[in-house]
Design an enzyme around this catalytic site. Structure first.
Site, PDB file in Angstrom:
ATOM      1  N   SER A 167       4.918   2.187   1.574  1.00 16.34           N
ATOM      2  CA  SER A 167       4.894   0.928   2.309  1.00 16.34           C
ATOM      3  C   SER A 167       5.307  -0.218   1.394  1.00 16.34           C
ATOM      4  O   SER A 167       5.026  -0.204   0.189  1.00 16.34           O
ATOM      5  CB  SER A 167       3.490   0.661   2.859  1.00 16.34           C
ATOM      6  OG  SER A 167       3.372  -0.642   3.391  1.00 16.34           O
ATOM      7  N   TYR A 181      -5.583   0.027   1.598  1.00 13.37           N
ATOM      8  CA  TYR A 181      -4.275   0.520   2.039  1.00 13.37           C
ATOM      9  C   TYR A 181      -3.191   0.161   1.039  1.00 13.37           C
ATOM     10  O   TYR A 181      -2.426   1.024   0.592  1.00 13.37           O
ATOM     11  CB  TYR A 181      -3.944  -0.045   3.416  1.00 13.37           C
ATOM     12  CG  TYR A 181      -2.580   0.365   3.917  1.00 13.37           C
ATOM     13  CD1 TYR A 181      -2.376   1.633   4.474  1.00 13.37           C
ATOM     14  CD2 TYR A 181      -1.494  -0.501   3.848  1.00 13.37           C
ATOM     15  CE1 TYR A 181      -1.121   2.020   4.922  1.00 13.37           C
ATOM     16  CE2 TYR A 181      -0.241  -0.131   4.305  1.00 13.37           C
ATOM     17  CZ  TYR A 181      -0.058   1.137   4.842  1.00 13.37           C
ATOM     18  OH  TYR A 181       1.184   1.518   5.286  1.00 13.37           O
TER      19      TYR A 181
END
Length: 286
Positions: A167, A181
């Site tokens: 990501s 995350y």
């Protein structure tokens, strides 16, 4: 140079974790349409079965026969399940695994002052630790596939591939309070580089796609609340589409990507190169 087959993944054996939904389903669709044999794994057995039925019913392209999709459910948060998955795939594909796509993941957004310890345990396990566990367990099978292309001089002409779905939040500070995350994805990017040096001599490449926003269940709340700002802040003026992530994976999995190892490829339209505009750092539990 065989231009006609430069981007071909026809008849390659592919395992895609989390391949039944969201970003994973986009990738699965691309590989099936490209003629690959795709195993889809997640803990949701019903979703795996439904996704495979849908993919196997797709109309083939005029130039490439449709591949196949096969459900192989497993709870990848549990180490025994990882080992069972590896054993099952080895029995089903004794000739080897060509491409492993580590896509399964989770996120958790909550303000700093109340961010729970449980979020760290869950996300670091699923997003990082089990990626290593599964890659480790499947390395012998990927070595076997790579060995089939070894030339008389010992060079692997068609290495096996590990593609991690990372990501852009692992590259920059995100605009949401998703501490575990972003840290887990940054760790995944580094793990991919470390694996590249370890597995390269074994005939296996390791690369990561740092993905920007795509329409998916994981991103649904963020796109609902901040979609206009996200689109406005992207140099390309949109969010990702299925072809974007599937195309990047097919490139890395084909002969065209055989010399790419240890790379972090931004699949984000340039979003990670500009400032984050999210309208605050509120709660977004996903």
């Amino acid at each position: 140079m065989d231009i006609a087959n430069l981007f071909s993944v026809k008849e390659k054996v592919v395992l895609i974790t989390g391949g039944a939904k969201g970003l994973g389903l986009m990738i699965s669709t691309g590989f099936v349409l490209a003629g690959a044999k795709v195993y889809i794994s997640s803990r949701d057995a019903a979703a795996c079965t439904a996704a495979c039925a849908s993919l196997n019913a797709l109309p083939p392209s005029p130039t490439t026969p449709l591949g196949t999709a096969i459900p192989l459910p497993a709870d990848l948060s549990l180490l025994p399940s990882v080992h069972r998955l590896a054993a099952t795939l080895t029995s089903l594909e004794p000739a080897g695994l060509h491409i492993l796509i580590n896509n399964s993941g989770a996120t958790w957004g909550e303000p700093f002052d109340t961010y729970p310890d449980a979020a760290w345990t869950k996300l670091l396990t699923i997003n990082l630790q089990r990626v290593f566990s599964l890659t480790q367990a499947l390395t012998p099978l990927m070595e076997k596939a790579a060995a089939a292309s070894r030339t008389e001089g010992g060079v692997v002409a068609d290495p096996s591939r590990v593609i991690h779905i990372g990501s852009i939040d692992g590259l920059r500070v995100p605009g949401m309070a998703t501490f575990a995350y972003s840290a887990s994805k940054a760790g995944l990017h580094q793990l991919s580089r470390h694996l590249a040096t370890e597995l390269g001599p074994r005939g296996i490449t390791s690369n990561v796609l740092a993905c920007g926003p795509f329409p998916s269940k994981m991103m649904a709340a963020t796109l609902r609340d901040h979609g206009e700002a996200i689109v406005r802040g992207n140099p390309m003026g949109r969010v990702g589409r299925a072809e974007d992530v599937a195309g990047a994976c097919i490139w890395l999995g084909s002969r065209a990507g055989a010399w790419v190892n240890g790379a972090t490829v931004r699949v984000d339209g340039g979003a990670s190169l500009v400032g984050v505009e999210m309208g605050g750092r509120g709660e977004a539990k996903l």
